[in-house]
Design a protein around this motif. Structure first.
Motif, PDB file in Angstrom:
ATOM      1  N   SER A  64       2.496  19.890   9.756  1.00  0.00           N
ATOM      2  CA  SER A  64       3.148  18.680   8.958  1.00  0.00           C
ATOM      3  C   SER A  64       3.146  17.655   9.942  1.00  0.00           C
ATOM      4  CB  SER A  64       4.469  19.127   8.326  1.00  0.00           C
ATOM      5  OG  SER A  64       4.343  20.214   7.566  1.00  0.00           O
ATOM      6  N   LYS A  65       3.738  17.486  11.036  1.00  0.00           N
ATOM      7  CA  LYS A  65       3.735  16.842  11.990  1.00  0.00           C
ATOM      8  C   LYS A  65       2.570  16.198  12.373  1.00  0.00           C
ATOM      9  CE  LYS A  65       8.149  18.772  14.471  1.00  0.00           C
ATOM     10  NZ  LYS A  65       8.496  18.849  15.475  1.00  0.00           N
ATOM     11  N   ASP A  66       1.668  16.953  12.668  1.00  0.00           N
ATOM     12  CA  ASP A  66       0.172  16.578  12.961  1.00  0.00           C
ATOM     13  C   ASP A  66      -0.215  15.532  11.801  1.00  0.00           C
ATOM     14  OD1 ASP A  66       0.337  18.058  15.253  1.00  0.00           O
ATOM     15  OD2 ASP A  66      -0.824  19.537  14.566  1.00  0.00           O
ATOM     16  N   ASP A  67      -0.139  15.945  10.513  1.00  0.00           N
ATOM     17  CA  ASP A  67      -0.845  15.340   9.437  1.00  0.00           C
ATOM     18  C   ASP A  67      -0.117  13.974   9.330  1.00  0.00           C
ATOM     19  OD1 ASP A  67      -2.323  17.530   8.879  1.00  0.00           O
ATOM     20  OD2 ASP A  67      -1.183  18.328   7.083  1.00  0.00           O
ATOM     21  N   PHE A  68       1.187  13.879   9.724  1.00  0.00           N
ATOM     22  CA  PHE A  68       1.931  12.882   9.356  1.00  0.00           C
ATOM     23  C   PHE A  68       1.497  11.576  10.268  1.00  0.00           C
ATOM     24  CE2 PHE A  68       5.134  10.138  11.308  1.00  0.00           C
ATOM     25  CZ  PHE A  68       5.776   9.288   9.833  1.00  0.00           C
TER      26      PHE A  68
ATOM     27  N   GLN B 243       0.802  -1.262   0.033  1.00  0.00           N
ATOM     28  CA  GLN B 243       0.066  -0.015  -0.022  1.00  0.00           C
ATOM     29  C   GLN B 243       1.111   1.327   0.089  1.00  0.00           C
ATOM     30  OE1 GLN B 243      -3.421  -0.343   2.870  1.00  0.00           O
ATOM     31  NE2 GLN B 243      -2.433  -2.249   3.592  1.00  0.00           N
ATOM     32  N   PRO B 244       0.973   2.010  -1.021  1.00  0.00           N
ATOM     33  CA  PRO B 244       2.067   2.929  -1.133  1.00  0.00           C
ATOM     34  C   PRO B 244       0.860   4.457  -1.058  1.00  0.00           C
ATOM     35  CG  PRO B 244       1.388   2.626  -3.440  1.00  0.00           C
ATOM     36  CD  PRO B 244       0.501   1.444  -2.520  1.00  0.00           C
ATOM     37  N   LEU B 245       0.799   4.799   0.561  1.00  0.00           N
ATOM     38  CA  LEU B 245      -0.150   5.691   0.807  1.00  0.00           C
ATOM     39  C   LEU B 245       0.381   7.004   0.651  1.00  0.00           C
ATOM     40  CD1 LEU B 245      -1.236   3.919   4.211  1.00  0.00           C
ATOM     41  CD2 LEU B 245      -2.251   3.790   1.896  1.00  0.00           C
ATOM     42  N   SER B 246       1.605   7.364   0.501  1.00  0.00           N
ATOM     43  CA  SER B 246       2.196   8.794   0.524  1.00  0.00           C
ATOM     44  C   SER B 246       3.720   8.764   0.381  1.00  0.00           C
ATOM     45  CB  SER B 246       1.877   9.830   1.695  1.00  0.00           C
ATOM     46  OG  SER B 246       2.414   9.469   2.795  1.00  0.00           O
ATOM     47  N   SER B 247       4.137   9.912   0.033  1.00  0.00           N
ATOM     48  CA  SER B 247       5.554   9.761  -0.039  1.00  0.00           C
ATOM     49  C   SER B 247       6.396   9.850   1.363  1.00  0.00           C
ATOM     50  CB  SER B 247       6.060  11.290  -0.872  1.00  0.00           C
ATOM     51  OG  SER B 247       5.570  12.293   0.348  1.00  0.00           O
ATOM     52  N   ARG B 248       5.448   9.877   2.442  1.00  0.00           N
ATOM     53  CA  ARG B 248       6.199   9.379   3.758  1.00  0.00           C
ATOM     54  C   ARG B 248       5.555   8.237   4.395  1.00  0.00           C
ATOM     55  NH1 ARG B 248       8.831  13.754   5.973  1.00  0.00           N
ATOM     56  NH2 ARG B 248       8.414  15.776   5.099  1.00  0.00           N
ATOM     57  N   LEU B 249       4.685   7.411   3.543  1.00  0.00           N
ATOM     58  CA  LEU B 249       3.969   6.213   4.445  1.00  0.00           C
ATOM     59  C   LEU B 249       3.927   5.238   3.237  1.00  0.00           C
ATOM     60  CD1 LEU B 249       3.240   4.758   6.873  1.00  0.00           C
ATOM     61  CD2 LEU B 249       0.946   5.893   6.690  1.00  0.00           C
ATOM     62  N   ALA B 250       4.340   4.028   3.550  1.00  0.00           N
ATOM     63  CA  ALA B 250       3.955   2.832   2.863  1.00  0.00           C
ATOM     64  C   ALA B 250       3.793   1.514   3.705  1.00  0.00           C
ATOM     65  CB  ALA B 250       4.894   2.444   1.590  1.00  0.00           C
ATOM     66  N   ILE B 251       3.054   0.797   3.385  1.00  0.00           N
ATOM     67  CA  ILE B 251       2.751  -0.458   4.238  1.00  0.00           C
ATOM     68  C   ILE B 251       2.969  -1.783   3.451  1.00  0.00           C
ATOM     69  CG2 ILE B 251       1.275  -1.675   5.750  1.00  0.00           C
ATOM     70  CD1 ILE B 251      -0.263   0.618   6.124  1.00  0.00           C
ATOM     71  N   LEU B 252       3.899  -2.843   3.774  1.00  0.00           N
ATOM     72  CA  LEU B 252       4.038  -3.807   3.307  1.00  0.00           C
ATOM     73  C   LEU B 252       3.388  -5.046   4.121  1.00  0.00           C
ATOM     74  CD1 LEU B 252       5.840  -5.444   0.818  1.00  0.00           C
ATOM     75  CD2 LEU B 252       7.456  -5.755   2.299  1.00  0.00           C
ATOM     76  N   THR B 253       2.643  -6.090   3.483  1.00  0.00           N
ATOM     77  CA  THR B 253       2.110  -7.149   4.298  1.00  0.00           C
ATOM     78  C   THR B 253       2.686  -8.507   3.628  1.00  0.00           C
ATOM     79  OG1 THR B 253      -0.129  -5.797   4.531  1.00  0.00           O
ATOM     80  CG2 THR B 253      -0.079  -8.322   4.846  1.00  0.00           C
TER      81      THR B 253
ATOM     82  N   SER C  13       7.039   1.597   6.520  1.00  0.00           N
ATOM     83  CA  SER C  13       8.061   2.081   5.951  1.00  0.00           C
ATOM     84  C   SER C  13       7.739   3.618   6.162  1.00  0.00           C
ATOM     85  CB  SER C  13       8.359   2.110   4.604  1.00  0.00           C
ATOM     86  OG  SER C  13       9.635   2.802   4.166  1.00  0.00           O
ATOM     87  N   VAL C  14       8.440   4.618   7.070  1.00  0.00           N
ATOM     88  CA  VAL C  14       7.977   6.005   7.107  1.00  0.00           C
ATOM     89  C   VAL C  14       9.101   6.727   7.174  1.00  0.00           C
ATOM     90  CG1 VAL C  14       6.140   4.993   8.816  1.00  0.00           C
ATOM     91  CG2 VAL C  14       8.554   5.485   9.765  1.00  0.00           C
ATOM     92  N   TYR C  15       8.630   7.891   6.868  1.00  0.00           N
ATOM     93  CA  TYR C  15       9.635   9.156   6.701  1.00  0.00           C
ATOM     94  C   TYR C  15       9.045  10.371   7.506  1.00  0.00           C
ATOM     95  CZ  TYR C  15      12.886  12.708   5.363  1.00  0.00           C
ATOM     96  OH  TYR C  15      13.865  13.750   5.023  1.00  0.00           O
ATOM     97  N   ALA C  16       9.346  10.548   8.810  1.00  0.00           N
ATOM     98  CA  ALA C  16       8.827  11.684   9.642  1.00  0.00           C
ATOM     99  C   ALA C  16       9.352  12.986   9.244  1.00  0.00           C
ATOM    100  CB  ALA C  16       8.855  11.317  10.973  1.00  0.00           C
ATOM    101  N   PRO C  17       8.443  14.028   9.190  1.00  0.00           N
ATOM    102  CA  PRO C  17       8.852  15.570   9.121  1.00  0.00           C
ATOM    103  C   PRO C  17      10.069  15.692  10.203  1.00  0.00           C
ATOM    104  CG  PRO C  17       6.507  15.560   9.068  1.00  0.00           C
ATOM    105  CD  PRO C  17       6.867  13.944   9.309  1.00  0.00           C
ATOM    106  N   THR C  18      10.843  16.550   9.948  1.00  0.00           N
ATOM    107  CA  THR C  18      11.942  16.700  10.815  1.00  0.00           C
ATOM    108  C   THR C  18      11.561  17.647  12.055  1.00  0.00           C
ATOM    109  OG1 THR C  18      12.592  18.855   9.451  1.00  0.00           O
ATOM    110  CG2 THR C  18      13.649  16.943   8.965  1.00  0.00           C
ATOM    111  N   GLU C  19      12.355  17.614  13.029  1.00  0.00           N
ATOM    112  CA  GLU C  19      12.063  18.502  14.207  1.00  0.00           C
ATOM    113  C   GLU C  19      11.782  19.841  14.009  1.00  0.00           C
ATOM    114  OE1 GLU C  19      11.702  18.945  18.208  1.00  0.00           O
ATOM    115  OE2 GLU C  19      11.445  17.269  17.092  1.00  0.00           O
ATOM    116  N   VAL C  20      12.438  20.382  13.194  1.00  0.00           N
ATOM    117  CA  VAL C  20      11.942  21.883  12.969  1.00  0.00           C
ATOM    118  C   VAL C  20      10.776  22.147  11.846  1.00  0.00           C
ATOM    119  CG1 VAL C  20      14.380  22.578  13.189  1.00  0.00           C
ATOM    120  CG2 VAL C  20      13.794  22.111  10.948  1.00  0.00           C
TER     121      VAL C  20
END
Length: 215
Positions: A132-136, A99-109, A120-127
């Protein structure tokens, strides 16, 4: 995708890794990534900052070998962010869904004695802005809500978080080998993990100092 092999079983030993590759967009970059992961005998890798556009599946030959590695990727319309997975030939035969959900999240089963979901995740940076963090984290929680809690769940990737060493209130989530002081992203990660009955796995094992932090 149709699984032909039960990969995750009590008797199987599986090497799972995560790697911020910085880019998979440059010429032959995917071959370099495949070669390194093959050298370390990694079966499944959650990749971040892959920077490939759209979503899809690619098969890449491993340099100096007859073996191949499968890349599944999820990106946007620009060569930024991007997540995905690499699978060796055995692991690729066990995939039941991607499941390719976004450029920051995908799921493999993966199929097995216990059905396994790797995020597989790529979170927004601390700054990054709070929005953006809330949405992620909202998207990640929505995705977690679709997965049966009787299945095995692994969240792997670059979470840009520091969870710290203070276990007060996080005893079931944070191990005894955290480091430093939690930042905002770390608190968000701990909150998500606690709410979903997950643990921050690498804090339950003692590592040398040089292996506890990146950058």
């Amino acid at each position: 995708l149709a699984a032909t092999h039960k990969f995750v079983t009590p008797k199987s030993t599986i090497q799972v890794a995560t790697w911020n590759v910085r880019t998979g967009y440059h010429v032959d970059q995917l071959k370099i990534i495949a070669g390194e992961l093959s050298r370390y005998k990694i079966s499944i890798t959650a990749l971040s900052e892959l920077r490939l556009t759209e979503s899809g599946i690619r098969t890449v030959s491993i340099p100096g070998s007859d073996d191949k590695m499968t890349f599944l990727y999820s990106g946007g319309d620009k060569h930024i962010e991007g997540v995905g997975f690499t699978l060796d030939q055995r692991a690729a035969k066990s995939v039941t869904a991607f499941q390719p959900l976004s450029s920051r999240l995908a799921i493999l089963t993966l199929s097995g004695t216990v059905r396994t979901h790797v995020f597989s995740v790529y979170a927004p940076t601390e700054v990054s802005p709070d929005d953006s963090k809330d949405d992620f984290y909202a998207q990640l929680q929505d995705a977690l809500d679709t997965v049966p809690r009787t299945d095995l769940i692994i969240i792997a990737g670059d979470l840009n978080a520091r969870v710290g060493a203070d276990r007060s209130g996080w005893e079931s989530t944070l191990g005894r080998f955290g480091l430093g002081k939690a930042n905002d992203n770390g608190v968000r990660l701990l909150s998500l993990a606690t709410a979903n009955g997950l643990t921050v796995g690498n804090t339950f094992f003692r590592h040398s100092l040089k292996h506890q932090l990146t950058w």
